[in-house]
Write a protein that holds these residues in place. Structure first.
Motif, PDB file in Angstrom:
ATOM      1  N   ARG A 243       0.849  -1.213   0.000  1.00 49.76           N
ATOM      2  CA  ARG A 243       0.000   0.000   0.000  1.00 49.76           C
ATOM      3  C   ARG A 243       0.871   1.245   0.000  1.00 49.76           C
ATOM      4  NH1 ARG A 243      -3.277  -2.764   4.795  1.00 49.76           N
ATOM      5  NH2 ARG A 243      -1.101  -3.170   5.247  1.00 49.76           N
ATOM      6  N   ARG A 256      -3.892   6.179  -9.854  1.00 49.30           N
ATOM      7  CA  ARG A 256      -3.994   5.026  -8.950  1.00 49.30           C
ATOM      8  C   ARG A 256      -3.888   3.711  -9.743  1.00 49.30           C
ATOM      9  NH1 ARG A 256      -6.591   3.363  -3.447  1.00 49.30           N
ATOM     10  NH2 ARG A 256      -5.051   4.881  -2.897  1.00 49.30           N
ATOM     11  N   MET A 257      -4.599   3.666 -10.872  1.00 52.52           N
ATOM     12  CA  MET A 257      -4.572   2.444 -11.703  1.00 52.52           C
ATOM     13  C   MET A 257      -3.147   2.102 -12.119  1.00 52.52           C
ATOM     14  SD  MET A 257      -7.434   0.954 -12.705  1.00 52.52           S
ATOM     15  CE  MET A 257      -7.693   0.711 -14.446  1.00 52.52           C
ATOM     16  N   ILE A 260      -0.950   0.965  -9.213  1.00 56.24           N
ATOM     17  CA  ILE A 260      -1.216  -0.425  -8.806  1.00 56.24           C
ATOM     18  C   ILE A 260      -0.549  -1.379  -9.799  1.00 56.24           C
ATOM     19  CG2 ILE A 260      -3.047  -2.171  -8.576  1.00 56.24           C
ATOM     20  CD1 ILE A 260      -4.841   0.084  -7.446  1.00 56.24           C
ATOM     21  N   LYS A 261      -0.703  -1.037 -11.075  1.00 48.43           N
ATOM     22  CA  LYS A 261      -0.116  -1.878 -12.126  1.00 48.43           C
ATOM     23  C   LYS A 261       1.412  -1.959 -11.967  1.00 48.43           C
ATOM     24  CE  LYS A 261      -0.808  -1.923 -16.954  1.00 48.43           C
ATOM     25  NZ  LYS A 261      -1.309  -1.204 -18.104  1.00 48.43           N
ATOM     26  N   LYS A 271      -2.218  -7.819  -9.916  1.00 48.05           N
ATOM     27  CA  LYS A 271      -2.807  -6.517  -9.592  1.00 48.05           C
ATOM     28  C   LYS A 271      -3.900  -6.679  -8.540  1.00 48.05           C
ATOM     29  CE  LYS A 271      -3.820  -5.574 -13.782  1.00 48.05           C
ATOM     30  NZ  LYS A 271      -4.436  -5.113 -15.002  1.00 48.05           N
ATOM     31  N   ASN A 272      -4.682  -7.757  -8.706  1.00 46.96           N
ATOM     32  CA  ASN A 272      -5.834  -7.958  -7.822  1.00 46.96           C
ATOM     33  C   ASN A 272      -5.443  -8.061  -6.351  1.00 46.96           C
ATOM     34  OD1 ASN A 272      -7.340  -7.877 -10.006  1.00 46.96           O
ATOM     35  ND2 ASN A 272      -7.847 -10.067 -10.106  1.00 46.96           N
ATOM     36  N   TYR A 275      -5.077  -4.545  -5.257  1.00 40.76           N
ATOM     37  CA  TYR A 275      -6.436  -3.964  -5.180  1.00 40.76           C
ATOM     38  C   TYR A 275      -7.096  -4.400  -3.878  1.00 40.76           C
ATOM     39  CZ  TYR A 275      -7.208  -2.238  -9.966  1.00 40.76           C
ATOM     40  OH  TYR A 275      -7.180  -1.533 -11.118  1.00 40.76           O
ATOM     41  N   ALA A 279      -8.442  -2.082  -0.999  1.00 41.89           N
ATOM     42  CA  ALA A 279      -9.882  -2.051  -0.747  1.00 41.89           C
ATOM     43  C   ALA A 279     -10.134  -2.350   0.735  1.00 41.89           C
ATOM     44  CB  ALA A 279     -10.588  -3.077  -1.622  1.00 41.89           C
TER      45      ALA A 279
END
Ligand code: SAM
Length: 286
Positions: A243, A256-257, A260-261, A271-272, A275, A279
């Motif tokens: 994080r 943000r996308m 994360i990638k 990636k998940n 995420y 989350a």
């Protein structure tokens, strides 16, 4: 030395040709081209010109990407009938980012002997000149043009610790430098241009500096790119908490996308997973 000098019947000879300097053609290559029954060529006009400059007259058959399925078996049949054949491409070593791989496989399947007259190969020449580690390297040839395949290949290259060899055409150089920068960040890069030719140039730089250079400069000629491998320092140069890693990248200007990638790629995780962590934290904070 125990040399292999007599042309063997029923044998395929992979004959390396120069990558830009005719003087690099070996005397054995000339001998084999003069003595085989026929020459299979990627481009019969180019190779016809080469043969005529050598004063060699020889029957030529074409063998290239789009006719190899029908021409391959026809060449193998002639070899099985006892003829000898030299396979040449437009430049360098046949079967290396050039036609030949399938013909060698077909010959192996049919029990036809294959031998080589070694010589120039742009990949190895550039690697040797690059000044980058040569003990362990990987040849990638041309990057795929299909977007998805290209992305997947770039991800693999980003994680590769060995020195990476890439071929590139001038009209794609800028896009490739940009894509490499996005995928691997800034790494040592040797741009090797027009090897063995009058305008030979070895530019030992980094991916980002090369991209900046070629924003100003028009790419011209043929290029081999030698990319330094990922170092252990690259891998550890981020916070242990994924994080915080994402936050750091966001602070550096990534969406943000994208953050994360990039974090997922650098850490070698999906990636998940990142995420899910974000989350969970966002949920805990509410
Ligand atoms: N079979 C060849 C070999 O052994 O190197 C490679 C053929 S591949 C179709 C052509 C690519 O090789 C070019 O796009 C370029 O990337 C590289 N190349 C060939 N000759 C070169 C040269 N003189 N200088 C730099 N790169 C060269």
């Amino acid at each position: 030395m125990n040399e292999k000098n007599v042309i063997q019947s029923g044998t395929l000879y992979l004959v390396a040709t120069p990558i830009g300097n005719l003087a690099d053609l070996s005397s054995r290559a000339v001998k084999v081209l003069s003595e085989v029954n026929f020459v299979a060529a990627e481009d019969t006009r180019n190779s016809g010109l080469l043969l005529s400059r050598l004063g060699v007259s020889k029957p030529l058959v074409s063998y290239f990407e789009h006719n190899k399925r029908e021409k391959g078996p026809a060449i193998v049949k002639r070899l099985l009938d006892g003829e000898s054949c030299a396979l040449v491409t437009d430049a360098g070593t046949p079967a290396i980012s050039d036609p030949g791989e399938d013909l060698v496989r077909l010959c192996a399947e049919k029990g036809v002997p294959v031998t080589a007259v070694p010589g120039c190969c742009a990949a190895v020449t550039a690697l040797a000149l690059s000044g980058l580690p040569t003990a362990r390297f990987v040849f990638e040839g041309f990057l795929p043009t299909d977007k998805k395949e290209r992305g997947a290949r770039l991800d693999e290259i980003a994680a590769e610790k060995r020195t990476v060899i890439l071929y590139e055409a001038p009209h794609r150089l800028r896009a490739t430098l940009d894509d490499l920068g996005a995928a691997v960040g800034d790494r040592p890069l040797a741009l090797c241009r027009e090897l063995t030719k009058l305008n030979e140039e070895i530019c030992r730089t980094t991916v980002k500096k090369a991209a900046a250079l070629y924003e100003e400069r028009e790419p011209r000629g043929e290029y081999v790119l030698i990319l330094g491998g990922a170092s252990d320092a690259d891998e550890e140069d981020y916070p242990s908490d994924p994080r915080e890693h994402v936050e750091l990248l966001e602070a550096a200007g990534l969406s943000r996308m994208d953050a994360i990638k990039a974090a997922a790629k650098a850490r070698g995780v999906k990636k998940n997973e990142i995420y899910a962590l974000l989350a969970k934290r966002d949920g805990d904070e509410e």
